[in-house]
Design an enzyme around this catalytic site. Structure first.
Site, PDB file in Angstrom:
ATOM      1  N   HIS A  12      -9.664  50.680  58.726  1.00  0.00           N
ATOM      2  CA  HIS A  12      -9.917  52.127  58.786  1.00  0.00           C
ATOM      3  C   HIS A  12     -10.704  52.484  60.047  1.00  0.00           C
ATOM      4  O   HIS A  12     -11.585  51.740  60.467  1.00  0.00           O
ATOM      5  CB  HIS A  12     -10.736  52.579  57.569  1.00  0.00           C
ATOM      6  CG  HIS A  12      -9.900  53.001  56.398  1.00  0.00           C
ATOM      7  ND1 HIS A  12      -9.866  54.283  55.917  1.00  0.00           N
ATOM      8  CD2 HIS A  12      -9.044  52.298  55.624  1.00  0.00           C
ATOM      9  CE1 HIS A  12      -9.040  54.355  54.885  1.00  0.00           C
ATOM     10  NE2 HIS A  12      -8.530  53.161  54.686  1.00  0.00           N
ATOM     11  N   GLU A  61      -2.369  56.810  57.535  1.00  0.00           N
ATOM     12  CA  GLU A  61      -2.945  58.038  56.990  1.00  0.00           C
ATOM     13  C   GLU A  61      -3.450  58.891  58.157  1.00  0.00           C
ATOM     14  O   GLU A  61      -3.969  58.360  59.137  1.00  0.00           O
ATOM     15  CB  GLU A  61      -4.124  57.721  56.063  1.00  0.00           C
ATOM     16  CG  GLU A  61      -3.782  56.918  54.834  1.00  0.00           C
ATOM     17  CD  GLU A  61      -4.130  55.450  55.006  1.00  0.00           C
ATOM     18  OE1 GLU A  61      -4.846  55.123  55.985  1.00  0.00           O
ATOM     19  OE2 GLU A  61      -3.685  54.625  54.201  1.00  0.00           O
TER      20      GLU A  61
END
Lengths: 136, 324
Positions: free
Chosen positions: B42, B111
């Site tokens: 991330h 994402e």
């Protein structure tokens, strides 16, 4: 011998024999295999896969052979005492036995699937339509 | 010891933990008996309260150093704006060398949360799948030692990686829908799923010429009492209540927090197994295995990572170990 109670549509949905221009030889009910089955109250130790189709799911059945779930062969890796009901995929996708074979093959290809369960309108298991096992 | 019939893995959550703790957790997992671990990639945490998102490749280097036999994968990296196939192939090839064959690469369509900072348009799912598919092919060629010249979704000019592994990494593809599962089957070595959905496993297996592993992520919140377990789940993993269709689309941690707050914590234990003992965890693992998953990665939400290690060692491994 069958009694025609619910009309022609109900008759064909049950996968019963028909004649004429909508002859039964192209209905999916004539091309299904019988998958391995397990009662919903069984344990994994009771489950046996179909050795002829070891990659196919096991049909989990409730009362009156109503399909209530599907169990992938990986489930046999679980401890023998594990309940089938806990591991199964509830309410798998199904089709009716009077679907035309060509339509089923097209849909399986479109959905990227090898197989689909076939049940009557009331949910009783008729069989498993397996793409590689259908020769028309 | 007879190998376990069901493979259990440890999920290292980069969003929740300081990178030095992630390295300690990897050691803890290996010491507890886990054979495999996955670490998330991330740029930003899902929600501000998680407060972490270390550079995963840096952390992987340290994990390679402190572990001996545990397989470690990354789950998952995306090729949208943040990372190109060149950068990913370079990093994965080096990780393969560092882990001496214990590394695998997980990839997905990404994402928006981790891509918006680059200021580019967020591509459609179809565009991202095309980039992913092409990127996987490029990574395979680069990690195999090919000199690559390519122009398409991605550009590579006359590149041959210098540091190469003995064998290129296995590439697992994350999927939550049929199209991604089909892509995983067509070009991946394995499938990564986040829900026990037998449909995507069926699609993966039917589209793969030689289906590989199917691995899933299971969120758990283990604590001394149920209230604490639920509270921890809500504190550390509140976005679990956010509808899956939004997970890829929101741009900032504050947006995930706002949506989660609007929904509220009532449904948190539907998305995270909140438990004090092993029984609910075993039931959730059974559901994944029944759906066709062969490996389940356990993600203990929050700081009490030792509790998962103790439960795995004392109850989960003995339960799932196949006996003659």
């Amino acid at each position: 011998m069958y009694d025609l109670v619910g009309g022609r549509a109900a008759w064909t949905v049950l996968g019963l024999p028909t004649e004429g221009s909508v002859g039964d030889h192209r209905r999916i009910s004539q091309f299904v295999i019988q998958p391995a089955t397990a009662p919903v109250d069984a344990t994994i130790g009771d489950v046996r896969v179909d050795t002829a189709h070891p990659d196919c799911p096991v049909a989990v059945l409730g009362e009156s052979r109503v399909l209530v779930g599907a169990l992938q062969p990986t489930a046999l890796q679980l401890p023998a005492k594990s309940p089938v009901e806990r591991a199964m995929q509830p309410a798998p996708s199904t089709i009716r036995p009077d679907e035309r074979v060509e339509d089923v093959l097209d849909q399986l290809e479109k959905d990227h699937l090898d197989h689909v369960f076939v049940t009557t309108a009331s949910g009783e298991l008729v069989g498993l339509a397996v793409r590689d096992a259908i020769h028309v | 010891m007879i190998p376990s019939g069901v493979r259990l893995g440890w999920w290292l959550s980069s969003e929740e933990h300081d990178p030095r703790d992630l390295v300690r957790h990897a050691s803890l997992a290996e010491d507890a008996g886990f054979e495999t671990a996955l670490i998330s990639d991330h740029l930003r945490p899902w929600v501000p309260s998680q407060a972490n998102a270390a550079h995963v490749w840096t952390v992987l280097g340290a994990i390679a150093h402190v572990t001996d036999g545990m397989e470690v994968g990354i789950g998952v990296s995306a090729m949208v704006h943040r990372t190109s196939p060149i950068v990913l192939a370079h990093a994965a090839a080096t990780a393969c060398v560092m882990f001496e064959g214990r590394f695998f690469l997980g990839v997905g369509t990404g994402e928006r949360l981790n891509e918006q900072a680059f200021g580019e348009r967020w591509p459609t799912a179809g565009e991202r799948r095309r980039r992913l598919a092409e990127g996987i092919g490029l990574i395979r060629r680069l990690c195999s030692g090919d000199t690559v010249n390519h122009r398409g979704e991605w550009t590579v000019e006359q590149l041959r990686l210098a540091t190469l592994p003995a064998a290129p990494p296995r590439i697992f593809v994350a999927a939550s829908g049929r199209r991604s599962a089909a892509l995983a089957g067509e070009i991946g070595d394995g499938l990564i799923g986040v829900t026990p959905d037998g449909n995507i496993v069926d699609v993966f297996r039917s589209t793969s010429p030689s289906p590989g592993r199917v691995v899933g992520q299971l969120h758990v919140s283990l604590a001394a009492d149920l209230d604490t377990a639920r509270e921890s789940a809500w504190t550390w993993w509140p976005h679990a209540v956010v509808p899956p269709s939004l997970l890829g689309e929101l741009a900032r941690p504050e947006e995930f927090e706002a949506v989660a707050d609007a929904i509220g914590p009532a449904g948190i234990d539907k998305a995270v197994v909140c438990a004090t003992g092993a029984a609910p965890v075993i039931a959730a693992i059974d559901r994944f295995v029944g759906a066709g998953f062969d490996t389940v990665y356990l993600h203990q939400v929050g700081p009490d990572q030792a509790r998962l290690a103790a439960m795995a060692n004392g109850e989960l491994f003995p339960h799932f170990t196949r006996r003659p």
